[in-house]
Scaffold this motif. Structure first.
Motif, mmCIF file in Angstrom:
data_model
loop_
_atom_site.group_PDB
_atom_site.id
_atom_site.type_symbol
_atom_site.label_atom_id
_atom_site.label_comp_id
_atom_site.label_asym_id
_atom_site.label_seq_id
_atom_site.Cartn_x
_atom_site.Cartn_y
_atom_site.Cartn_z
ATOM 1 N N TRP A 1 -34.714 3.345 2.971
ATOM 2 C CA TRP A 1 -34.637 3.542 4.442
ATOM 3 C C TRP A 1 -33.771 2.412 5.187
ATOM 4 O O TRP A 1 -33.866 1.157 4.582
ATOM 5 C CB TRP A 1 -35.954 3.498 4.768
ATOM 6 N N TYR A 2 -33.218 2.658 6.120
ATOM 7 C CA TYR A 2 -32.337 1.669 6.607
ATOM 8 C C TYR A 2 -32.625 1.764 8.078
ATOM 9 O O TYR A 2 -33.398 2.601 8.718
ATOM 10 C CB TYR A 2 -30.831 1.919 6.647
ATOM 11 N N ARG B 1 -26.536 -1.821 10.920
ATOM 12 C CA ARG B 1 -27.537 -1.217 9.740
ATOM 13 C C ARG B 1 -27.959 -2.123 8.789
ATOM 14 O O ARG B 1 -27.243 -2.726 8.381
ATOM 15 C CB ARG B 1 -26.809 0.096 9.521
ATOM 16 N N GLU B 2 -29.141 -2.091 8.520
ATOM 17 C CA GLU B 2 -29.806 -2.971 7.548
ATOM 18 C C GLU B 2 -30.795 -2.288 6.666
ATOM 19 O O GLU B 2 -31.429 -1.316 7.273
ATOM 20 C CB GLU B 2 -30.560 -4.217 8.188
ATOM 21 N N TRP B 3 -30.900 -2.617 5.604
ATOM 22 C CA TRP B 3 -31.542 -2.141 4.401
ATOM 23 C C TRP B 3 -33.126 -2.552 4.857
ATOM 24 O O TRP B 3 -33.331 -3.617 5.102
ATOM 25 C CB TRP B 3 -31.213 -2.658 3.038
ATOM 26 N N VAL C 1 -39.297 -3.428 -0.687
ATOM 27 C CA VAL C 1 -38.857 -3.847 0.777
ATOM 28 C C VAL C 1 -38.321 -4.880 1.255
ATOM 29 O O VAL C 1 -38.476 -6.003 0.499
ATOM 30 C CB VAL C 1 -40.227 -3.603 1.321
ATOM 31 N N ALA C 2 -37.717 -4.982 2.238
ATOM 32 C CA ALA C 2 -36.934 -6.216 2.749
ATOM 33 C C ALA C 2 -37.926 -7.300 3.132
ATOM 34 O O ALA C 2 -38.957 -7.058 3.526
ATOM 35 C CB ALA C 2 -36.081 -5.775 3.739
ATOM 36 N N GLU C 3 -37.421 -8.581 2.998
ATOM 37 C CA GLU C 3 -38.569 -9.300 3.499
ATOM 38 C C GLU C 3 -39.118 -9.339 4.772
ATOM 39 O O GLU C 3 -40.255 -9.732 5.069
ATOM 40 C CB GLU C 3 -37.720 -10.874 3.145
ATOM 41 N N GLY D 1 -44.996 -6.795 3.403
ATOM 42 C CA GLY D 1 -46.615 -6.793 3.620
ATOM 43 C C GLY D 1 -47.154 -5.856 4.941
ATOM 44 O O GLY D 1 -48.302 -5.739 5.332
ATOM 45 N N ARG D 2 -45.914 -5.335 5.585
ATOM 46 C CA ARG D 2 -46.208 -4.469 6.612
ATOM 47 C C ARG D 2 -45.603 -2.933 6.525
ATOM 48 O O ARG D 2 -46.637 -2.015 6.859
ATOM 49 C CB ARG D 2 -45.608 -4.905 7.902
ATOM 50 N N PHE D 3 -44.749 -2.830 5.751
ATOM 51 C CA PHE D 3 -44.145 -1.380 5.509
ATOM 52 C C PHE D 3 -44.369 -1.264 4.004
ATOM 53 O O PHE D 3 -44.163 -2.080 2.951
ATOM 54 C CB PHE D 3 -42.437 -1.549 5.840
ATOM 55 N N THR D 4 -44.631 0.243 3.844
ATOM 56 C CA THR D 4 -44.854 0.695 2.521
ATOM 57 C C THR D 4 -43.837 1.838 2.192
ATOM 58 O O THR D 4 -44.042 2.913 3.202
ATOM 59 C CB THR D 4 -46.267 0.985 2.147
#
Length: 111
Positions: free
Chosen positions: A36-37, A45-47, A59-61, A65-68
């Motif tokens: 997902w980007y 656009r960012e990963w 997951v990106a920093e 802790g918020r996205f799964t």
């Protein structure tokens, strides 16, 4: 021909949640990683997150802790569960498999 179709975006208040889906067709989804980007307006656009064919997720920093990220190979679908959404999460979210992209789904976080 590989096709990816995202859904699940929308308008949500800060602190809210959304679950994005990405349905894949035209390929044996179970063999490939999916990512997902996101692309905020007037930004690059960012990963955001990725999951391997075996289920290993990263997951990106900024969203840790918020996205799964998850996947259901039987449904040819990848998911991005987003909790504790903040205004800075506002962007068009895209899924990616190999060199193919979906059309994107807009996520807007605003009170």
């Amino acid at each position: 021909q590989v096709q990816l179709v995202e859904s699940g975006g929308g308008l949500v208040q800060p602190g809210g949640s959304l679950r994005l889906s990405c349905v894949i067709s035209g390929i044996d989804f179970s063999r490939y990683a999916i990512e997902w980007y996101r692309q905020p307006t007037r930004k690059a656009r960012e990963w955001v997150a990725g999951i391997s064919n075996s289920g290993r997720a990263n997951v990106a920093e900024p969203v840790k802790g918020r996205f799964t990220i998850s996947r259901d190979n039987a449904k040819n679908t990848g998911y991005l569960q987003m909790n504790s959404l903040q205004p800075e999460d506002t962007a068009v979210y895209y899924c990616n498999l190999l060199a193919s992209w979906g059309q994107g789904t807009q996520v807007t976080v605003s009170s």
